[in-house]
Design a protein around this motif. Structure first.
Motif, short mmCIF file in Angstrom:
data_model
loop_
_atom_site.label_atom_id
_atom_site.label_comp_id
_atom_site.label_asym_id
_atom_site.label_seq_id
_atom_site.Cartn_x
_atom_site.Cartn_y
_atom_site.Cartn_z
N PRO A 94 0.80 -1.24 0.00
CA PRO A 94 0.00 0.00 0.00
C PRO A 94 0.83 1.28 0.00
O PRO A 94 0.31 2.35 -0.32
N ASN A 95 2.11 1.19 0.33
CA ASN A 95 2.96 2.38 0.39
C ASN A 95 3.68 2.65 -0.92
O ASN A 95 4.50 3.57 -1.00
N ILE A 96 3.40 1.86 -1.95
CA ILE A 96 4.07 2.00 -3.23
C ILE A 96 3.11 2.66 -4.22
O ILE A 96 1.95 2.26 -4.34
N GLY A 97 3.61 3.68 -4.92
CA GLY A 97 2.78 4.39 -5.89
C GLY A 97 2.20 3.44 -6.92
O GLY A 97 2.89 2.57 -7.43
N GLY A 98 0.92 3.61 -7.20
CA GLY A 98 0.24 2.75 -8.16
C GLY A 98 -0.51 1.60 -7.53
O GLY A 98 -1.26 0.90 -8.20
N TYR A 99 -0.30 1.41 -6.22
CA TYR A 99 -1.02 0.34 -5.53
C TYR A 99 -2.52 0.55 -5.64
O TYR A 99 -3.01 1.67 -5.55
N GLU A 100 -3.23 -0.56 -5.84
CA GLU A 100 -4.68 -0.53 -5.83
C GLU A 100 -5.18 -1.57 -4.85
O GLU A 100 -4.59 -2.65 -4.74
N PRO A 101 -6.24 -1.26 -4.10
CA PRO A 101 -6.78 -2.24 -3.15
C PRO A 101 -7.04 -3.58 -3.84
O PRO A 101 -7.51 -3.63 -4.97
N THR A 155 -1.44 -8.80 -13.20
CA THR A 155 -1.35 -7.78 -14.25
C THR A 155 0.07 -7.22 -14.28
O THR A 155 0.85 -7.41 -13.33
N VAL A 156 0.38 -6.51 -15.34
CA VAL A 156 1.70 -5.87 -15.45
C VAL A 156 1.90 -4.88 -14.30
O VAL A 156 2.97 -4.80 -13.71
N GLU A 157 0.85 -4.13 -13.99
CA GLU A 157 0.94 -3.14 -12.92
C GLU A 157 1.23 -3.81 -11.57
O GLU A 157 2.09 -3.34 -10.81
N THR A 158 0.52 -4.89 -11.28
CA THR A 158 0.76 -5.59 -10.02
C THR A 158 2.17 -6.16 -9.97
O THR A 158 2.85 -6.07 -8.95
N ARG A 159 2.62 -6.72 -11.08
CA ARG A 159 3.99 -7.27 -11.12
C ARG A 159 5.03 -6.19 -10.82
O ARG A 159 5.99 -6.42 -10.10
N ALA A 160 4.83 -5.00 -11.36
CA ALA A 160 5.77 -3.91 -11.12
C ALA A 160 5.78 -3.49 -9.65
O ALA A 160 6.85 -3.33 -9.05
N ILE A 161 4.62 -3.34 -9.08
CA ILE A 161 4.51 -2.89 -7.69
C ILE A 161 5.04 -3.97 -6.74
O ILE A 161 5.77 -3.68 -5.80
N VAL A 162 4.69 -5.22 -7.01
CA VAL A 162 5.19 -6.32 -6.19
C VAL A 162 6.71 -6.41 -6.31
O VAL A 162 7.41 -6.65 -5.32
N GLY A 163 7.24 -6.19 -7.50
CA GLY A 163 8.69 -6.22 -7.68
C GLY A 163 9.41 -5.21 -6.82
O GLY A 163 10.47 -5.50 -6.25
N ILE A 164 8.84 -4.02 -6.70
CA ILE A 164 9.42 -2.99 -5.83
C ILE A 164 9.39 -3.45 -4.38
O ILE A 164 10.40 -3.34 -3.66
N ALA A 165 8.25 -3.97 -3.95
CA ALA A 165 8.13 -4.43 -2.56
C ALA A 165 9.10 -5.57 -2.28
O ALA A 165 9.73 -5.61 -1.22
N ILE A 166 9.22 -6.49 -3.21
CA ILE A 166 10.15 -7.62 -3.02
C ILE A 166 11.58 -7.11 -2.91
O ILE A 166 12.34 -7.56 -2.05
N SER A 167 11.96 -6.16 -3.75
CA SER A 167 13.31 -5.59 -3.66
C SER A 167 13.57 -4.97 -2.30
O SER A 167 14.66 -5.13 -1.73
#
Length: 80
Positions: A20-27, A52-64
């Motif tokens: 939720p703290n990453i830009g682009g996050y959606e509930p 989705t591509v958007e979820t993959r990007a946001i999850v990638g940031i959180a994983i990093s």
């Protein structure tokens, strides 16, 4: 300096906590162990919703972020 070691279950909790703290996050975006119902000892990976591509990007940031702070021991199965 060594990083704290966490279980795969704790890894999933940490990733989901940061989403939720990453830009682009959606509930509704979240990560879970794969296959569904597995534990850290039996999981073969993780899945994400929605896939989705958007979820993959946001999850990638959180994983990093999580991997920069913690080491994950795939042999450690400890509920979070």
């Amino acid at each position: 300096m060594s990083k704290p070691v966490i279980s795969p279950e704790e890894f999933i909790v940490e990733v989901n906590k940061r989403l939720p703290n990453i830009g682009g996050y959606e509930p509704g975006m979240h990560v879970s162990l794969y296959p569904e119902g597995s534990t850290g000892a039996t999981a073969s990976g993780y899945s994400l919703e929605p896939d989705t591509v958007e979820t993959r990007a946001i999850v990638g940031i959180a994983i990093s972020q999580v991997l920069s702070e913690f080491d994950i021991d795939p042999n450690l199965s400890r509920p979070s």
